[in-house]
Design a protein around this motif. Structure first.
Motif, PDB file in Angstrom:
ATOM      1  N   ARG A  15     -11.932  19.166 -12.646  1.00 50.68           N
ATOM      2  CA  ARG A  15     -11.537  17.749 -12.691  1.00 50.68           C
ATOM      3  C   ARG A  15     -11.996  17.159 -14.019  1.00 50.68           C
ATOM      4  N   PRO A  64     -24.955  16.587  -7.680  1.00 51.02           N
ATOM      5  CA  PRO A  64     -24.572  17.047  -6.336  1.00 51.02           C
ATOM      6  C   PRO A  64     -24.408  18.553  -6.223  1.00 51.02           C
ATOM      7  N   ARG A  72     -20.237  18.085  -2.673  1.00 51.72           N
ATOM      8  CA  ARG A  72     -21.605  18.149  -2.137  1.00 51.72           C
ATOM      9  C   ARG A  72     -22.392  16.878  -2.435  1.00 51.72           C
ATOM     10  N   TYR A 118     -14.931   8.221   6.278  1.00 52.20           N
ATOM     11  CA  TYR A 118     -14.892   6.952   5.542  1.00 52.20           C
ATOM     12  C   TYR A 118     -15.573   7.061   4.183  1.00 52.20           C
ATOM     13  N   MET A 127     -14.116   4.965  -2.690  1.00 49.83           N
ATOM     14  CA  MET A 127     -14.738   5.749  -3.752  1.00 49.83           C
ATOM     15  C   MET A 127     -14.141   7.149  -3.738  1.00 49.83           C
ATOM     16  N   ASN A 128     -13.646   7.574  -4.880  1.00 48.46           N
ATOM     17  CA  ASN A 128     -13.065   8.916  -4.949  1.00 48.46           C
ATOM     18  C   ASN A 128     -13.851   9.781  -5.948  1.00 48.46           C
ATOM     19  N   VAL A 129     -13.423  10.998  -6.108  1.00 42.01           N
ATOM     20  CA  VAL A 129     -14.180  11.938  -6.943  1.00 42.01           C
ATOM     21  C   VAL A 129     -14.253  11.482  -8.410  1.00 42.01           C
ATOM     22  N   PRO A 130     -13.126  11.073  -9.010  1.00 38.70           N
ATOM     23  CA  PRO A 130     -13.255  10.569 -10.390  1.00 38.70           C
ATOM     24  C   PRO A 130     -14.200   9.370 -10.465  1.00 38.70           C
ATOM     25  N   PRO A 165     -15.863  11.016  -0.716  1.00 38.39           N
ATOM     26  CA  PRO A 165     -15.066  10.715  -1.906  1.00 38.39           C
ATOM     27  C   PRO A 165     -13.947  11.725  -2.143  1.00 38.39           C
ATOM     28  N   VAL A 176     -16.812   8.762  -8.654  1.00 34.43           N
ATOM     29  CA  VAL A 176     -18.211   9.229  -8.581  1.00 34.43           C
ATOM     30  C   VAL A 176     -18.688   9.674  -9.952  1.00 34.43           C
ATOM     31  N   PHE A 177     -17.878  10.514 -10.594  1.00 39.32           N
ATOM     32  CA  PHE A 177     -18.354  11.078 -11.864  1.00 39.32           C
ATOM     33  C   PHE A 177     -18.288  10.065 -13.009  1.00 39.32           C
ATOM     34  N   LEU A 212     -25.781   6.679  -6.172  1.00 37.94           N
ATOM     35  CA  LEU A 212     -25.312   8.017  -6.508  1.00 37.94           C
ATOM     36  C   LEU A 212     -26.416   9.058  -6.477  1.00 37.94           C
ATOM     37  N   ASN A 232      -4.449  -9.155   7.776  1.00 33.82           N
ATOM     38  CA  ASN A 232      -5.876  -9.458   7.797  1.00 33.82           C
ATOM     39  C   ASN A 232      -6.180 -10.491   8.885  1.00 33.82           C
ATOM     40  N   THR A 268     -10.876  -7.315   4.599  1.00 33.87           N
ATOM     41  CA  THR A 268      -9.901  -6.341   5.053  1.00 33.87           C
ATOM     42  C   THR A 268     -10.639  -5.100   5.523  1.00 33.87           C
ATOM     43  N   VAL A 269     -10.261  -4.607   6.667  1.00 34.58           N
ATOM     44  CA  VAL A 269     -10.874  -3.380   7.161  1.00 34.58           C
ATOM     45  C   VAL A 269     -10.220  -2.216   6.440  1.00 34.58           C
ATOM     46  N   LEU A 270     -11.009  -1.410   5.852  1.00 44.88           N
ATOM     47  CA  LEU A 270     -10.474  -0.266   5.126  1.00 44.88           C
ATOM     48  C   LEU A 270     -10.667   0.985   5.955  1.00 44.88           C
ATOM     49  N   LEU A 271      -9.784   1.911   5.754  1.00 49.53           N
ATOM     50  CA  LEU A 271      -9.941   3.187   6.439  1.00 49.53           C
ATOM     51  C   LEU A 271     -10.762   4.146   5.602  1.00 49.53           C
ATOM     52  N   HIS A 272     -11.020   3.743   4.381  1.00 49.61           N
ATOM     53  CA  HIS A 272     -11.820   4.584   3.497  1.00 49.61           C
ATOM     54  C   HIS A 272     -12.610   3.686   2.562  1.00 49.61           C
ATOM     55  N   SER A 273     -13.753   4.195   2.131  1.00 51.35           N
ATOM     56  CA  SER A 273     -14.621   3.379   1.287  1.00 51.35           C
ATOM     57  C   SER A 273     -13.999   3.060  -0.066  1.00 51.35           C
TER      58      SER A 273
END
Lengths: 418, 397
Positions: free
Chosen positions: B84, B339, A351, A396, B27-30, A399, B32-33, B268, A282, B20-25
Motif C-alpha cells: 500500500r 502494528p 495488526r 466497526y 478510519m481506513n488503512v491509508p 480499518p 492509519v498510516f 494509534l 438522521n 449520524t449513526v455510522l456502520l463503520h468508524s
C-alpha cells in the motif's frame, strides 16, 4: 440517542392484515389454529393448543382468521404465523381496542399460576437485551433464582426505547419487576439505568423499596446480557444461554412494563413500542404497533422513503438484516433503515489490534478471523469464539474493513456454538 | 374491552438526532498510516531545522524512490498486491529519519558519490517489505532490516558529524563546517553557543561516541565516570532540545516526544510500549555493570549507583546521557509501536516492551549506543508471535 425529552410512542393505525406469530421458536411444528373464516375478538386465542414454553397467540384486534403463513421476525428468525384480516367498524376504520384478560388473577404466591397467566396474556419477550422471559420463568421452577435484573439500558443508545418507556410507565415497571421477583422467589431486585438521565425513575425505584437502582453508563454493548451480568454480578454468562442458568432473571424495561400491565391493567400484550432510526434522514420514528404488524406498515404510514434501503433488527452494528416485511412481536424493537451497502474491498489485516482493544468480551477477533480462514476450530476456541457476543464493534473499528463478525458467525454455524 | 386507544391519522414529527449513526468508524488503512506519518512531522521538522536543506533533500530522495518503487512492485505477484502506498510512505519517512543529512548530494572528501545510498535505501525498503510479508504480516520491521543492511554495507559513512549553527537554521548546509576539525570540548549549549563566523555548521563530537568509548575502555588516558560526564560529553540540553549531530529524525528528544504524544492522542500507539521500554531501559542501565574508571585496569561495577566512589548524582547523569544519546526513544515511539511488529494483547505488549528495554540496555552499553536499540527491537519483534499466543487476553465470559 441525544433526545433530550423522552418522546411518546404514538399508536400506528391498525393495518388491514396482521400476521401474528404462532411460536417464537423457529423450526418447530406450528400449533393448530382455529379454522379459517373464524371471527375472533381482540384478546381471543388464535390457536387451540400451544407448547408449555410458548405464549398463547392472541388476536390484537377484532379480526377474521385467513389462514397460516410463514413470516420472519425482526430478529430474522422464520416462524409460522396466523394471518388475520382486521374487522373495520361502521366508519371503515379498523377497531383498535385494548382488551382485558378474562380469567381472574391467581393467588399472589401461586408461581406456576402466574407463569400461566403471563402465557395467556401472550407475553412474548425474546430479544437481545431481554432473553426469552417464559423460558427463564420456567427455569426458575427448576433452579433457584436469587436476583431479578431489570435493564433500563438500551442496546442502541440512538434508540432509547427502554429509557422512554421506563420514564413514562414507571409504576408498571416497578410492579412488573416486583411480580417477576415473586414468581421466581428472588430476594434481590436490581434496576440498572443511567440515573443521570432518568432521575425520576431512579427516585421512584428507591421509594418503592425492596429494589435498588444501579448506576451504569449506557455504552454500547453494555446492555448485552453477558456483558451486563459480568459487569454487574461478576457472573459469566455464555452468549446464547439464559441468565436463569446463573440464578438471574433478566428483563429489559419494556418487558417489565408488559408484565406490569398484565398485573395492573389485566391487559394482554397486543402491542409493543417500536423505534426506527432512518440513517439517511438522521431521524428516529417511534410508534406503538400491534403484534403482527410489519415493518412495511410503519414505513408506509410514516411515509419513510426506503427504496434500496437495508433494514436491520436490533442494534445496527450487530448487522441482523431483515426484510421490510419482518413482523413485530416479542423480538427486536429497535430497527434501522440505512442505504444499501457499498461494496468494500477489504485490505489485509494490519495488526492494528483495535478489534482486540474494542472487544467488550476480551477476545481476540483478529485471531478468530485468522482461524476462520484456516478453518481451524481449535484455534478459534483458543481465541475465545465461545465468548463472542456478536456486538460488531470489531467490524466497526477495523480499518481494513475485514468481515470479522461474518467470519465468526460462519464459524459458529460450522460447529462451534457459543 | 374497556379502553379505546386513539388513532392518530396525522403523523407525529420525527425526532431529529444530531449524530449520524455510522456502520463503520471511517478510519481506513491509508488513514492509519497517513496519521502515523503526520506524527513524524515533528521530529522531521526538527531535523530539517538543525541539519538544513540536505536533510530535506535526503528525506525527499528516500520517500520518492520508495513511492516510485512501490508503484512498480505492487504489480509483482500476489504479495505485491498487498503493498500500500500509504504504508510505504510511512515506512520510508521512518527510514529517512534514521539516515544522516550529509548523504544528500555528495561528500567533498569522499572518493565516490554517496547520494545514491538514499534512493537505494528507499528502493530496498520496498523490496524487503515485499520479501518480509507485505502489509501487516511481517515479524521483522522492514525499516529495521533496511537500516541494518545499510549499516552493514556502508558503515561509518552513515555517521553524522555536524550540526547547523543558530544563524543557519533550515537553509544552511550541514557540510559547511570550515576547516572540518571537530571541536574537542563543548561547554556551552547549542542555544547559547557563540556563533563561528563564515561557516553554517559546526563539526562536533557526538555524545554517543564518547559514551561508547568509555564503556568499551577505549580511552588511552585515565578517565573516571565523573570526569566523563563533566568534561567530555556535550551539555545535556543539546540532547534534549537539539544541537547534536545525529540522524535526521533524532535531532531533538523533545520533538520525538511531541510526535509520540500526537500518535497517542490519535489513538494509534499504545502508551505502554514507549513507557515500559524507556523505564526498563533506565532500570537496566542502572543495574548493568559499568566502568567506574578507565585506567590500566578498568573497574566494572554492578549497580554503580550504590558505589560511594562515584555517587548517585554522577551515575544518574551518566545513565541519562546514555538514554538520550541513543535512538532508544525514537525506536520506542516510532518503530516498536508499529502494528506489524508489536503484539496485539495488552499483557503481551507489556512483556514485549520490557524485553526490548532490557535488551536495548545490554546492547547499547556493550555493543553500540547508536545501533543497540535497533538490535533489541529486532530480537523483541521475533518474540511477538509467541507472546501473542501465550499472553492472549482472558475472555470476560
Amino acid at each position: 440517542m441525544r433526545v433530550t425529552q423522552h418522546p411518546t410512542f404514538d399508536p400506528l393505525p391498525t393495518p388491514e392484515i396482521l400476521r401474528v406469530p404462532l411460536t417464537p421458536r423457529g423450526g418447530v411444528e406450528a400449533p393448530t389454529i382455529r379454522p379459517a373464516g373464524t371471527r375472533v375478538a381482540a384478546g381471543e386465542r388464535l390457536a387451540t393448543a400451544v407448547s408449555q414454553l410458548d405464549p398463547w397467540p392472541i388476536a390484537p384486534v377484532a379480526a377474521e382468521i385467513v389462514g397460516t403463513c410463514s413470516i420472519t421476525l425482526t430478529n430474522g428468525r422464520p416462524v409460522p404465523a396466523v394471518e388475520l384480516s382486521t374487522i373495520c367498524d361502521d366508519s371503515g376504520v379498523p377497531e383498535f381496542l385494548a382488551p382485558t384478560l378474562e380469567a381472574a388473577p391467581p393467588a399472589d404466591n401461586d408461581r406456576g399460576g402466574w407463569i400461566d397467566r403471563l402465557r395467556e396474556a401472550g407475553l412474548w419477550i425474546d430479544r437481545w437485551t431481554s432473553p426469552n422471559l417464559l423460558a427463564q420463568l420456567h427455569d426458575s421452577l427448576k433452579r433457584p433464582i436469587d436476583t431479578v435484573v431489570c435493564s433500563v439500558l438500551d442496546g442502541d443508545p440512538n434508540l432509547p426505547i427502554g429509557a422512554a418507556i421506563a420514564s413514562q410507565e414507571t409504576e408498571r415497571l416497578i410492579t412488573g419487576v416486583r411480580r417477576l421477583a415473586k414468581i421466581t422467589g428472588a430476594t434481590k431486585i436490581l434496576v440498572v439505568m443511567q440515573r443521570r438521565l432518568l432521575p425520576d425513575v431512579a427516585a421512584a425505584v428507591k421509594a418503592a423499596g425492596g429494589m435498588s437502582a444501579v448506576e451504569m453508563v449506557n455504552d454500547y454493548p453494555q446492555a448485552d446480557p453477558s456483558i451486563l451480568l459480568a459487569t454487574l454480578l461478576k457472573r459469566k454468562l455464555r452468549p446464547g444461554r439464559l441468565p436463569s442458568d446463573l440464578g438471574v432473571l433478566l428483563v429489559d424495561s419494556v418487558a417489565a412494563v408488559a408484565v406490569g400491565r398484565v398485573e395492573i391493567d389485566e391487559q394482554p400484550m397486543t402491542s409493543l413500542p417500536v423505534a426506527l432510526f432512518h440513517h439517511s434522514r438522521n431521524s428516529t420514528h417511534l410508534a406503538t404497533m400491534l403484534v403482527g404488524s410489519s415493518l412495511h406498515d410503519l414505513l408506509e404510514v410514516r411515509q419513510v422513503a426506503s427504496g434500496g434501503f437495508v433494514f436491520r433488527g436490533g442494534d445496527v452494528l450487530r448487522d441482523r438484516r431483515i426484510s421490510r416485511h419482518a413482523v413485530m412481536a416479542g423480538s427486536e424493537i429497535a430497527l434501522h433503515a440505512s442505504p444499501g451497502p457499498t461494496s468494500v474491498n477489504p485490505d489485509p489485516c494490519i495488526r492494528c489490534g483495535w478489534c482486540v482493544e474494542a472487544c467488550p468480551s476480551n477476545i481476540h477477533p483478529a485471531g478468530l478471523l485468522d482461524s476462520v480462514q484456516r478453518r481451524d476450530t481449535k484455534a478459534a476456541e483458543h481465541y475465545g469464539i465461545a465468548a463472542c457476543v456478536e456486538c460488531g464493534l470489531c467490524d466497526y473499528v477495523c480499518p481494513s474493513r475485514l468481515p470479522i463478525l461474518l467470519g465468526i458467525r460462519t464459524m459458529r454455524k460450522g460447529g462451534i456454538k457459543g | 374491552m374497556d379502553t379505546v386507544l386513539p388513532i392518530t391519522p396525522e403523523q407525529p414529527p420525527p425526532i431529529e438526532a444530531p449524530e449520524t449513526v455510522l456502520l463503520h468508524s471511517g478510519m481506513n488503512v491509508p488513514g492509519v498510516f497517513l496519521t502515523f506519518a503526520s506524527g513524524a512531522i515533528f521530529p522531521m521538522t526538527a531535523g530539517i531545522a538543525l541539519y538544513g536543506w540536505r536533510a530535506m533533500l535526503a528525506i525527499a530522495l528516500v520517500v520518492s524512490s520508495a513511492m516510485s518503487m512501490a508503484v512498480v512492485w505492487r504489480r509483482i505477484g500476489l504479495r505485491g498486491g498487498q503493498i500500500r502506498v500509504a504504508h510505504m510512505l510511512w515506512l520510508s519517512v521512518v527510514l529517512a529519519m534514521m539516515l544522516p543529512a550529509h548523504l544528500a548530494v555528495n561528500l567533498e572528501n569522499a572518493d565516490w558519490q554517496v547520494w545514491p545510498i538514499l534512493p537505494a535505501a528507499g528502493a530496498t525498503l520496498v523490496i524487503l517489505n515485499w520479501l518480509l510479508g507485505g502489509l501487516g504480516v511481517g515479524r521483522v520491521h522492514p525499516v529495521l532490516a533496511t537500516y541494518l543492511l545499510m549499516v552493514a554495507l556502508f558503515g561509518t559513512i552513515l555517521n553524522p558529524g555536524s550540526v547547523l549553527q543558530r544563524n543557519s537554521l533550515f537553509v544552511g548546509d550541514v557540510l559547511d563546517v570550515g576547516t572540518g576539525q571537530p571541536i574537542a570540548a563543548i561547554k556551552d549549549p547549542w542555544s547559547s553557543r557563540p556563533i563561528v563566523p563564515s561557516q553554517a555548521a559546526l563539526r562536533l563530537p557526538r555524545a554517543s561516541e564518547q559514551l561508547h568509548a568509555f564503556t568499551r575502555g577505549n580511552y588511552d588516558s585515565w578517565v573516571s565516570m565523573d570526569a566523563l560526564v563533566r568534561d567530555r560529553v556535550p551539555p545535556i540540553q543539546d540532547l534534549i532540545l537539539g544541537g547534536q549531530p545525529g540522524p535526521i529524525g533524532m535531532a531533538s528528544i523533545v520533538a520525538i516526544a511531541i510526535g509520540g504524544l500526537f500518535l497517542l492522542y490519535r489513538g494509534l500507539i499504545d502508551y505502554r510500549i514507549p513507557l515500559l521500554i524507556m523505564l526498563s531501559l533506565m532500570l537496566a542501565l542502572y543495574v548493568l555493570p559499568v566502568p567506574i574508571v578507565i585506567s590500566e585496569k578498568t573497574d566494572w561495577r554492578w549497580l554503580a549507583i550504590r558505589d560511594p566512589r562515584v555517587g548517585w548524582a554522577t551515575v544518574m547523569t551518566f545513565v541519562h546521557y546514555e538514554m538520550l544519546a541513543s535512538p532508544a526513544l525514537f525506536m520506542a515511539v516510532f518503530m516498536a509501536t508499529d502494528p506489524s511488529v508489536r503484539p496485539m494483547a495488552k499483557w503481551a505488549r507489556a512483556v514485549y516492551a520490557i524485553v526490548i528495554g532490557i535488551l536495548a540496555a545490554v546492547s547499547q552499553r556493550y555493543i553500540s549506543i547508536s545501533g543497540g536499540p535497533f538490535v533489541a527491537l529486532l530480537v523483541g519483534s521475533l518474540l511477538t508471535p509467541y507472546l501473542d499466543r501465550l499472553l492472549r487476553p482472558k475472555p470476560l465470559i
